[in-house]
Design a protein around this motif. Structure first.
Motif, PDB file in Angstrom:
ATOM      1  N   UNK A 168      -1.364 -12.260  -4.306  1.00  0.00           N
ATOM      2  CA  UNK A 168      -1.489 -10.501  -4.905  1.00  0.00           C
ATOM      3  C   UNK A 168      -2.659  -9.945  -3.667  1.00  0.00           C
ATOM      4  N   UNK A 169      -1.728  -8.712  -3.764  1.00  0.00           N
ATOM      5  CA  UNK A 169      -2.582  -7.657  -3.304  1.00  0.00           C
ATOM      6  C   UNK A 169      -3.765  -6.493  -4.104  1.00  0.00           C
ATOM      7  N   UNK A 170      -4.231  -5.497  -3.002  1.00  0.00           N
ATOM      8  CA  UNK A 170      -5.172  -4.878  -3.904  1.00  0.00           C
ATOM      9  C   UNK A 170      -4.996  -3.518  -3.586  1.00  0.00           C
ATOM     10  N   UNK A 171      -4.243  -3.292  -4.028  1.00  0.00           N
ATOM     11  CA  UNK A 171      -3.078  -1.513  -3.783  1.00  0.00           C
ATOM     12  C   UNK A 171      -4.428  -0.842  -4.123  1.00  0.00           C
ATOM     13  N   UNK A 172      -5.202  -0.485  -4.963  1.00  0.00           N
ATOM     14  CA  UNK A 172      -6.349   0.159  -5.276  1.00  0.00           C
ATOM     15  C   UNK A 172      -7.532   0.312  -3.779  1.00  0.00           C
ATOM     16  N   UNK A 173      -7.714  -0.636  -3.544  1.00  0.00           N
ATOM     17  CA  UNK A 173      -8.691  -0.840  -2.202  1.00  0.00           C
ATOM     18  C   UNK A 173      -7.756  -0.501  -1.161  1.00  0.00           C
ATOM     19  N   UNK A 174      -6.177  -0.724  -1.206  1.00  0.00           N
ATOM     20  CA  UNK A 174      -5.388   0.300   0.586  1.00  0.00           C
ATOM     21  C   UNK A 174      -5.602   1.382   0.012  1.00  0.00           C
ATOM     22  N   UNK A 175      -5.525   2.078  -0.917  1.00  0.00           N
ATOM     23  CA  UNK A 175      -5.024   3.143  -1.142  1.00  0.00           C
ATOM     24  C   UNK A 175      -5.992   3.725  -0.451  1.00  0.00           C
ATOM     25  N   UNK A 176      -7.713   3.196  -1.522  1.00  0.00           N
ATOM     26  CA  UNK A 176      -8.814   4.131  -1.165  1.00  0.00           C
ATOM     27  C   UNK A 176      -9.000   4.188   0.565  1.00  0.00           C
ATOM     28  N   UNK A 177      -8.570   2.819   0.870  1.00  0.00           N
ATOM     29  CA  UNK A 177      -9.271   2.213   2.756  1.00  0.00           C
ATOM     30  C   UNK A 177      -8.422   3.819   3.945  1.00  0.00           C
ATOM     31  N   UNK A 178      -7.745   4.484   2.887  1.00  0.00           N
ATOM     32  CA  UNK A 178      -6.897   5.199   3.267  1.00  0.00           C
ATOM     33  C   UNK A 178      -7.533   6.787   3.171  1.00  0.00           C
ATOM     34  N   UNK A 179      -8.309   6.338   1.832  1.00  0.00           N
ATOM     35  CA  UNK A 179      -9.156   8.084   1.434  1.00  0.00           C
ATOM     36  C   UNK A 179      -7.741   8.638   0.725  1.00  0.00           C
ATOM     37  N   UNK A 180      -6.900   8.608   0.051  1.00  0.00           N
ATOM     38  CA  UNK A 180      -6.026   8.850  -0.617  1.00  0.00           C
ATOM     39  C   UNK A 180      -5.738   8.558  -1.724  1.00  0.00           C
ATOM     40  N   UNK A 181      -5.247   9.737  -2.217  1.00  0.00           N
ATOM     41  CA  UNK A 181      -5.081   9.722  -3.652  1.00  0.00           C
ATOM     42  C   UNK A 181      -3.900   9.383  -4.613  1.00  0.00           C
ATOM     43  N   UNK A 212      -1.875   9.865  -6.131  1.00  0.00           N
ATOM     44  CA  UNK A 212      -0.104  11.047  -5.323  1.00  0.00           C
ATOM     45  C   UNK A 212      -0.625  11.083  -4.288  1.00  0.00           C
ATOM     46  N   UNK A 213      -0.989  10.999  -3.168  1.00  0.00           N
ATOM     47  CA  UNK A 213      -1.107  11.870  -2.031  1.00  0.00           C
ATOM     48  C   UNK A 213      -0.757   9.819  -1.444  1.00  0.00           C
ATOM     49  N   UNK A 214      -1.254   9.000  -1.990  1.00  0.00           N
ATOM     50  CA  UNK A 214      -0.620   7.876  -1.753  1.00  0.00           C
ATOM     51  C   UNK A 214       0.997   7.693  -1.370  1.00  0.00           C
ATOM     52  N   UNK A 215       0.894   7.960  -2.824  1.00  0.00           N
ATOM     53  CA  UNK A 215       2.468   8.027  -3.493  1.00  0.00           C
ATOM     54  C   UNK A 215       3.616   8.768  -2.515  1.00  0.00           C
ATOM     55  N   UNK A 216       2.947   9.353  -2.122  1.00  0.00           N
ATOM     56  CA  UNK A 216       3.892  10.383  -0.741  1.00  0.00           C
ATOM     57  C   UNK A 216       3.868  10.393   0.213  1.00  0.00           C
ATOM     58  N   UNK A 217       2.941   9.402   0.393  1.00  0.00           N
ATOM     59  CA  UNK A 217       2.715   8.586   1.935  1.00  0.00           C
ATOM     60  C   UNK A 217       3.852   8.066   1.863  1.00  0.00           C
ATOM     61  N   UNK A 218       3.750   7.170   1.186  1.00  0.00           N
ATOM     62  CA  UNK A 218       4.658   6.221   1.434  1.00  0.00           C
ATOM     63  C   UNK A 218       5.919   5.984   0.746  1.00  0.00           C
ATOM     64  N   UNK A 219       6.403   6.815   0.157  1.00  0.00           N
ATOM     65  CA  UNK A 219       8.017   7.036  -0.451  1.00  0.00           C
ATOM     66  C   UNK A 219       7.369   6.463  -1.857  1.00  0.00           C
ATOM     67  N   UNK A 220       6.565   6.022  -2.703  1.00  0.00           N
ATOM     68  CA  UNK A 220       6.250   5.412  -3.725  1.00  0.00           C
ATOM     69  C   UNK A 220       6.516   6.126  -5.261  1.00  0.00           C
ATOM     70  N   UNK A 221       6.580   5.639  -6.090  1.00  0.00           N
ATOM     71  CA  UNK A 221       6.877   6.575  -7.495  1.00  0.00           C
ATOM     72  C   UNK A 221       4.547   6.421  -7.559  1.00  0.00           C
ATOM     73  N   UNK A 222       4.660   7.363  -7.874  1.00  0.00           N
ATOM     74  CA  UNK A 222       3.150   7.364  -8.494  1.00  0.00           C
ATOM     75  C   UNK A 222       2.422   6.789  -9.795  1.00  0.00           C
ATOM     76  N   UNK A 223       4.238   6.892 -10.734  1.00  0.00           N
ATOM     77  CA  UNK A 223       3.888   6.234 -11.890  1.00  0.00           C
ATOM     78  C   UNK A 223       3.697   4.496 -11.629  1.00  0.00           C
ATOM     79  N   UNK A 224       4.497   3.824 -10.690  1.00  0.00           N
ATOM     80  CA  UNK A 224       4.325   3.168  -9.659  1.00  0.00           C
ATOM     81  C   UNK A 224       3.080   2.224  -9.611  1.00  0.00           C
ATOM     82  N   UNK A 225       2.020   3.898  -8.164  1.00  0.00           N
ATOM     83  CA  UNK A 225       1.309   3.342  -8.083  1.00  0.00           C
ATOM     84  C   UNK A 225       0.148   3.079  -9.337  1.00  0.00           C
ATOM     85  N   UNK A 226       0.081   3.981 -10.311  1.00  0.00           N
ATOM     86  CA  UNK A 226      -0.292   3.998 -11.165  1.00  0.00           C
ATOM     87  C   UNK A 226      -0.597   2.025 -11.862  1.00  0.00           C
TER      88      UNK A 226
END
Length: 108
Positions: free
Chosen positions: A45-58, A60-74
């Motif tokens: 398992x991975x803590x997606x929110x923790x990975x994203x927050x550690x980079x100080x990204x929203x 939407x910003x995380x999804x855009x930075x890494x080519x992922x869908x914002x719906x998938x991140x949510x």
């Protein structure tokens, strides 16, 4: 051939296999890729929110930075879906080497 000889040969073969594995592990840890391929294990398992927050990204910003869908991140963060094996590996690389991932994606 006696049973004790066969058992000893199996132990000897097991020992050789274990030693080869240890040598490969040491070579891998030292960054020497010359040895046989090392099996990679995806995190369970991975803590997606923790990975994203550690980079100080929203999200939407995380999804855009890494080519992922914002719906998938949510969905991942709200545990409606879990990342598959490839996604967990990708997220682990993002966690450890975010700049390298961004450079690689920028060159794509």
């Amino acid at each position: 051939m006696s049973k004790s000889t066969t058992a000893q040969q199996r132990r000897d073969a097991d020992f050789v296999g274990i030693m080869e594995g240890l040598e490969q592990a040491v070579a891998h840890a030292e960054g020497k890729p010359e040895g046989a391929a090392v099996r990679v294990h995806a995190p369970v398992a991975v803590d997606v929110a923790a990975i994203r927050k550690a980079q100080k990204l929203s999200q939407e910003g995380f999804a855009m930075a890494y080519g992922l869908s914002i719906a998938t991140i949510r969905d991942w963060e709200q545990h409606r879906r879990e990342p598959d094996t490839g996604s967990r590996l990708f997220l682990k690389v993002i966690q450890r080497e975010p700049d390298a991932v961004r450079r690689a994606l920028a060159e794509a």
